[in-house]
Design an enzyme around this catalytic site. Structure first.
Site, PDB file in Angstrom:
ATOM      1  CG  HIS A 180      -1.842   1.211   1.230  1.00 37.78           C
ATOM      2  ND1 HIS A 180      -3.107   1.182   0.676  1.00 37.78           N
ATOM      3  CD2 HIS A 180      -1.678   2.474   1.716  1.00 37.78           C
ATOM      4  CE1 HIS A 180      -3.682   2.364   0.830  1.00 37.78           C
ATOM      5  NE2 HIS A 180      -2.821   3.165   1.451  1.00 37.78           N
ATOM      6  CB  CYS A 181       1.990   3.461  -2.607  1.00 38.29           C
ATOM      7  SG  CYS A 181       3.040   4.912  -2.876  1.00 38.29           S
ATOM      8  CB  VAL A 182       1.247   6.561   2.420  1.00 41.93           C
ATOM      9  CG1 VAL A 182       0.941   5.434   3.380  1.00 41.93           C
ATOM     10  CG2 VAL A 182       2.761   6.822   2.368  1.00 41.93           C
ATOM     11  CG  ASN A 185      -5.055   7.877  -0.228  1.00 38.48           C
ATOM     12  OD1 ASN A 185      -4.846   7.165   0.751  1.00 38.48           O
ATOM     13  ND2 ASN A 185      -6.164   8.577  -0.366  1.00 38.48           N
TER      14      ASN A 185
END
Length: 343
Positions: A180-182, A185
């Site tokens: 999951h890439c912040v 998002n």
């Protein structure tokens, strides 16, 4: 030279932190995790309970739920770098007759990067639902080590297909889950991995291009001023020839924002370049970040040995089909129809 000392200490601290995160990633009980937990327990005796509760809620909101904060930070950093590049570096380089195409290259890369960013953040990464579960479960075979058949996700209430994982940020299972890439998002899965790869590549190229142009401008300034052949008076009143440290200090005092931006984009280029190479390695070997972390927990990366019920099991990466086919799978994820044709 005090500012140089502080800058070097800051640079060493940042690089050491990044190295520790890379070394300790993928380990359940790493030295870093034990250190953080120990520090938290010590601080809990001096920090009020209410402040601890508020801090935990804020940290949980930032790092364990979907939030646009990092997207805003991402856009703000890009705006700051490009604002400085446009108002100072571009104009100075234009006066020094740099080639126009070279000066416009960062803007072309920015347009491509924003396009990949929008596609990556808005695309469906491969959300597993009850309607598409039957087709997705047939795409990849279970390897029997990292992915076991018959494991049901307690949240989604579906059997986990091979190479999938439940994302706690998005509260859903994702097909061929990577991470999951912040910064975008969104989860990175089978259907938006190509956009993430291009996004990461263009972001690295942007930072490298701005760093090269800015460094070329500062070098040109030094050459035109003939500063390297000059001298200066030190604190003891003695005349000394110009050295590299004195030159950097002079440039910092003359162009403080430009030199600071150059240090930032150089550091960004190194970090992004390393991460880009790591993602290229994963793509060429047909692995995901999730699978790489899981394999490290078993103490290896390609060949793992387990002994369940006194039976020796050897793990191999069964998903690798060769460099070209592995890279092709990133840009054209396999479907059930393609798998049936091969079999």
């Amino acid at each position: 030279m005090d500012f140089l000392t502080l800058f070097l200490i800051y640079l060493c601290f940042v690089l050491t932190t990044i190295a520790l995160l890379c070394i300790c990633s993928g380990r359940k009980e790493s030295f870093l995790a034990r250190s953080v937990n120990g520090a938290s327990q010590v601080l809990s005796f001096v920090i009020p309970t209410q402040l601890q509760s508020v801090t935990q809620r804020v940290l949980h909101r930032l790092f364990h739920t979907r939030s646009c904060l990092f997207v805003v930070l991402h856009v703000a950093l890009q705006a700051a770098v490009y604002g400085e590049y446009t108002w100072e570096v571009f104009l100075y380089c234009w006066e020094l007759q740099f080639h126009l195409l070279l000066l416009l290259l960062p803007y072309l890369l920015l347009a491509g990067n924003m396009g990949c960013f929008i596609l990556c953040s808005r695309a469906n990464p491969g959300i597993i639902t009850k309607s598409n579960h039957a087709s997705l479960v047939k795409i990849y075979a279970y390897d029997g080590v990292l992915f076991q058949k018959g494991i049901v996700c307690p949240t989604c209430n579906v059997e986990k297909p091979a190479r999938s994982k439940h994302c706690s940020f998005c509260s859903m299972c994702v097909h061929r889950f990577d991470h999951h890439c912040v910064w975008v998002n969104n989860c990175i899965g089978a259907f938006n991995a190509k956009y993430f790869f291009l996004y990461l590549f263009t972001l690295t190229a942007m930072a490298a291009t701005i760093a090269i142009i800015t460094a070329a401008f500062l070098i040109q300034v030094v050459l035109l001023s003939n500063m390297m052949h000059g001298s200066y008076i030190d604190d003891q009143g003695q005349e000394r020839a110009v050295e590299i440290l004195f030159l950097i200090q002079h440039l910092f005092l003359t162009f403080p924002r430009i030199v600071f931006m150059l240090g930032f984009v150089i550091l960004l280029t190194l970090v992004l370049g390393a991460y880009c190479c790591f993602n290229l390695y994963l793509a060429l070997t047909n692995r995901t970040s999730n699978e790489w972390c899981k394999s490290r927990r078993y103490g290896g990366s390609h060949h793992l040995t387990l002994q369940p019920h006194d039976r020796r099991v050897v793990y191999k990466n069964i998903y690798s089909k060769g460099v070209w086919m592995n890279l092709k799978e990133i840009f054209k994820p396999p479907t059930v129809l393609e798998r049936k044709k091969k079999t």
